[in-house]
Design a protein around this motif. Structure first.
Motif, PDB file in Angstrom:
ATOM      1  N   ASN A  71       0.736  -1.188   0.054  1.00  0.00           N
ATOM      2  CA  ASN A  71       0.022   0.129  -0.037  1.00  0.00           C
ATOM      3  C   ASN A  71       0.883   1.306  -0.028  1.00  0.00           C
ATOM      4  O   ASN A  71       0.660   2.382  -0.612  1.00  0.00           O
ATOM      5  N   TYR A  72       1.886   1.247   0.604  1.00  0.00           N
ATOM      6  CA  TYR A  72       2.948   2.626   0.838  1.00  0.00           C
ATOM      7  C   TYR A  72       3.589   2.671  -0.705  1.00  0.00           C
ATOM      8  O   TYR A  72       3.395   3.709  -1.008  1.00  0.00           O
ATOM      9  N   GLN A  73       3.943   1.516  -1.281  1.00  0.00           N
ATOM     10  CA  GLN A  73       4.288   2.005  -2.705  1.00  0.00           C
ATOM     11  C   GLN A  73       3.392   2.173  -3.722  1.00  0.00           C
ATOM     12  O   GLN A  73       3.626   2.984  -4.484  1.00  0.00           O
ATOM     13  N   LEU A  74       1.995   1.840  -3.552  1.00  0.00           N
ATOM     14  CA  LEU A  74       0.969   2.259  -4.400  1.00  0.00           C
ATOM     15  C   LEU A  74       0.660   3.526  -4.277  1.00  0.00           C
ATOM     16  O   LEU A  74       0.569   4.569  -5.270  1.00  0.00           O
ATOM     17  N   GLU A  75       0.673   4.089  -2.972  1.00  0.00           N
ATOM     18  CA  GLU A  75       0.258   5.304  -2.600  1.00  0.00           C
ATOM     19  C   GLU A  75       1.559   6.105  -2.988  1.00  0.00           C
ATOM     20  O   GLU A  75       1.078   7.321  -3.846  1.00  0.00           O
ATOM     21  N   SER A  76       2.602   6.019  -3.028  1.00  0.00           N
ATOM     22  CA  SER A  76       3.723   6.861  -3.520  1.00  0.00           C
ATOM     23  C   SER A  76       3.717   6.928  -5.073  1.00  0.00           C
ATOM     24  O   SER A  76       4.040   7.778  -5.609  1.00  0.00           O
ATOM     25  N   GLU A  77       3.482   5.827  -5.643  1.00  0.00           N
ATOM     26  CA  GLU A  77       3.650   5.789  -7.023  1.00  0.00           C
ATOM     27  C   GLU A  77       2.251   6.480  -7.632  1.00  0.00           C
ATOM     28  O   GLU A  77       2.573   7.334  -8.685  1.00  0.00           O
ATOM     29  N   LEU A  78       1.092   6.467  -6.943  1.00  0.00           N
ATOM     30  CA  LEU A  78      -0.063   7.275  -7.406  1.00  0.00           C
ATOM     31  C   LEU A  78       0.320   8.812  -7.260  1.00  0.00           C
ATOM     32  O   LEU A  78       0.133   9.419  -8.231  1.00  0.00           O
ATOM     33  N   GLN A  79       0.861   9.165  -6.113  1.00  0.00           N
ATOM     34  CA  GLN A  79       1.224  10.470  -5.972  1.00  0.00           C
ATOM     35  C   GLN A  79       2.258  11.055  -6.808  1.00  0.00           C
ATOM     36  O   GLN A  79       2.193  12.124  -7.544  1.00  0.00           O
ATOM     37  N   HIS A  80       3.368  10.201  -7.230  1.00  0.00           N
ATOM     38  CA  HIS A  80       4.475  10.682  -8.245  1.00  0.00           C
ATOM     39  C   HIS A  80       3.546  10.871  -9.699  1.00  0.00           C
ATOM     40  O   HIS A  80       3.970  11.690 -10.445  1.00  0.00           O
ATOM     41  N   LEU A  81       2.922   9.691 -10.174  1.00  0.00           N
ATOM     42  CA  LEU A  81       2.130   9.969 -11.391  1.00  0.00           C
ATOM     43  C   LEU A  81       1.308  11.188 -11.458  1.00  0.00           C
ATOM     44  O   LEU A  81       1.218  12.104 -12.413  1.00  0.00           O
ATOM     45  N   GLU A  82       0.590  11.479 -10.415  1.00  0.00           N
ATOM     46  CA  GLU A  82      -0.034  12.707 -10.216  1.00  0.00           C
ATOM     47  C   GLU A  82       0.613  14.003 -10.433  1.00  0.00           C
ATOM     48  O   GLU A  82       0.171  14.875 -11.101  1.00  0.00           O
ATOM     49  N   ARG A  83       1.791  14.205  -9.983  1.00  0.00           N
ATOM     50  CA  ARG A  83       2.512  15.001  -9.981  1.00  0.00           C
ATOM     51  C   ARG A  83       3.049  15.185 -11.462  1.00  0.00           C
ATOM     52  O   ARG A  83       3.058  16.262 -12.237  1.00  0.00           O
ATOM     53  N   VAL A  84       3.412  14.083 -12.112  1.00  0.00           N
ATOM     54  CA  VAL A  84       4.016  14.215 -13.392  1.00  0.00           C
ATOM     55  C   VAL A  84       2.964  14.579 -14.427  1.00  0.00           C
ATOM     56  O   VAL A  84       3.283  15.367 -15.250  1.00  0.00           O
ATOM     57  N   PHE A  85       1.739  13.954 -14.349  1.00  0.00           N
ATOM     58  CA  PHE A  85       0.869  13.907 -15.174  1.00  0.00           C
ATOM     59  C   PHE A  85       0.204  15.510 -15.238  1.00  0.00           C
ATOM     60  O   PHE A  85      -0.326  15.875 -16.265  1.00  0.00           O
ATOM     61  N   LYS A  86       0.522  16.218 -14.271  1.00  0.00           N
ATOM     62  CA  LYS A  86       0.178  17.598 -14.237  1.00  0.00           C
ATOM     63  C   LYS A  86       0.964  18.428 -15.196  1.00  0.00           C
ATOM     64  O   LYS A  86       0.138  19.537 -15.784  1.00  0.00           O
TER      65      LYS A  86
END
Length: 69
Positions: free
Chosen positions: A3-18
C-alpha cells in the motif's frame, strides 16, 4: 506492491501528469507501463478512482500524440 508503494507511485504519477505532454522526454509508453502496473495491483476504492483519472488523462495524451516512426 504494498500500500505504501502504491500510494507513493500514485502521488508521483499525479505530479508528473500535471505537467506531462506528448513531447515529454520519456515516451508516453513509459508512463503507460507504470500506470498499468499500479492498476494491476489491489487498489482500495479511492486509489482506483485516482488511477482511473490518471488513465483518462494519459489516454487523451496518447490520442493527441503524433505517430512515431
Amino acid at each position: 506492491m504494498d500500500n505504501y508503494q502504491l500510494e507513493s507511485e500514485l502521488q508521483h504519477l499525479e505530479r508528473v501528469f500535471k505537467n506531462i505532454s506528448a513531447e515529454h522526454r520519456f515516451p508516453l509508453s513509459y508512463w503507460r507501463n507504470r500506470l498499468n502496473a499500479v492498476m494491476a495491483a489491489r487498489l482500495v476504492p479511492s486509489q482506483l478512482t485516482r488511477a482511473r483519472k490518471l488513465d483518462e488523462q494519459l489516454r487523451v495524451l496518447e490520442m493527441r500524440a503524433p505517430a512515431v516512426g
